[in-house]
Design an enzyme around this catalytic site. Structure first.
Site: not given
Length: 343
Positions: A108, A257, A287
């Site tokens: 990520c 993020h 996500n």
């Protein structure tokens, strides 16, 4: 200079109500704990590269740059369609015939790491135009009967075009950066190879069996604590390297993020940034790993929230443009922050 951004997600999506049919959960339970309402997932026959290509074309179109003028294609991903990478598929499909292309894996944190990598190539004079793509299809590695992880992840891609400024004396768009890793935290978040080894000498049909990976394992509380602690620190470090004051005084937008709304809120609070200066589209996508930052940036730019021009940035001698704090964090464990100018 950051001159173009684009994104692409699958048409297929799962709402929280859809997940109620798969696991013991509820829309209220998911929204309260994560802020997520739906997530897009690849359909049958759909590939991650297709969305990497679409997002790249949209970014190049905004930038007004032809694909044949791209020198380098970086694809930040942990879930390529091919274990050897997906960057070359993007390079070929968009017609960037003069570009070298390779994948970069930092989970990520990948997009920010790739963006910093692009800046270094440009500053070194090696390349003038770099296409940075961030994308993941983690729905492939989720246990869709585990309510602890299946509620979190979605698929998608985003891309940014980075070019050399024609004025070599002009301030750069990447003002400061900070990155780090802690392999000791691997135990908290991983998606490991599922084979047992010694495949050549295995019995029966095993020597010809297909390779496979385990589903994602995540120790949620440990990752949450890591993120809340790391994001403010990495942004503060990047601001210091950019010679800028604290975030509440210098940052126009926080684009980090998109993992969990509680993490976004906690990080913003520690940085002294009000909610209206935080870009969040987590509720609609979940996500998306390396895609989440460029996907959020693209929506904010095209939606008119992030615009060119900001007199405060010019006061610090960094040129005109909105000051954006980016921060990624995730498996590895890895983290990366960058202070950038848009416009």
């Amino acid at each position: 200079m950051l001159v173009g951004v684009g994104s692409s997600v699958p048409e297929t999506y799962l709402t929280n109500h859809d997940l109620e049919k798969l696991v013991e959960t509820s829309d209220d339970w998911i929204v309260t704990r994560t802020g997520i309402k739906k997530r897009h997932v690849l359909g049958k026959g759909e590939t991650l590269a297709q969305h990497g290509i679409a997002s790249a074309k949209r970014a190049l179109e905004m930038a007004g740059i032809a694909a044949q003028d791209v020198d380098l294609v970086l694809f930040a991903t942990s879930s390529p369609d091919d274990v050897f990478g997906s960057a070359c598929q993007v390079q070929a499909s968009i017609g960037a015939r003069h570009a070298v292309a390779f994948d970069l894996t930092a989970a990520c944190s990948g997009f920010v790491v790739a963006l910093v990598t692009a800046a270094q190539y440009i500053r070194a004079g090696t390349f003038r135009t770099v296409l940075v793509v961030g994308g993941d299809a983690l729905s492939r590695f989720v246990d869709w009967r585990d309510r602890g992880t299946c509620i979190l992840f979605g698929d998608g891609c985003g891309a940014v075009v980075v070019t050399a400024n024609p004025d070599p004396e002009a301030p750069g768009a990447i003002l400061g950066m900070e990155m780090g890793s802690d392999g000791g935290g691997h135990k908290h978040l991983h998606c490991t190879f599922a084979g047992s080894g010694m495949k050549p000498l295995s019995d029966g049909a095993d020597p010809s069996s297909h390779a496979a990976y385990s589903n994602i394992y995540m120790a949620g509380q440990d990752v949450f604590k890591f993120a809340v602690r790391t994001v403010p620190a990495v942004i503060d470090g990047a601001l210091a390297k950019a010679n800028l004051p604290k975030a509440s005084e210098s940052v126009d937008w926080l684009v980090m993020h998109q993992a969990n709304q509680r993490i976004l809120d906690a990080a913003a609070q520690r940085l002294g940034l009000p909610a209206e200066r935080v870009v969040s589209n987590l509720s609609q996508y979940g996500n998306t790993s390396a895609a989440s930052i460029p996907l959020a940036l693209d929506e904010a730019v095209r939606g008119g929230r992030i615009q060119k021009g900001d007199k405060a940035s010019s006061e610090w001698g960094i040129g005109q443009g909105k000051v954006i704090a980016m921060a990624g964090f995730g498996a590895g464990l890895t983290w990366a922050g960058a202070i950038v100018r848009w416009g």
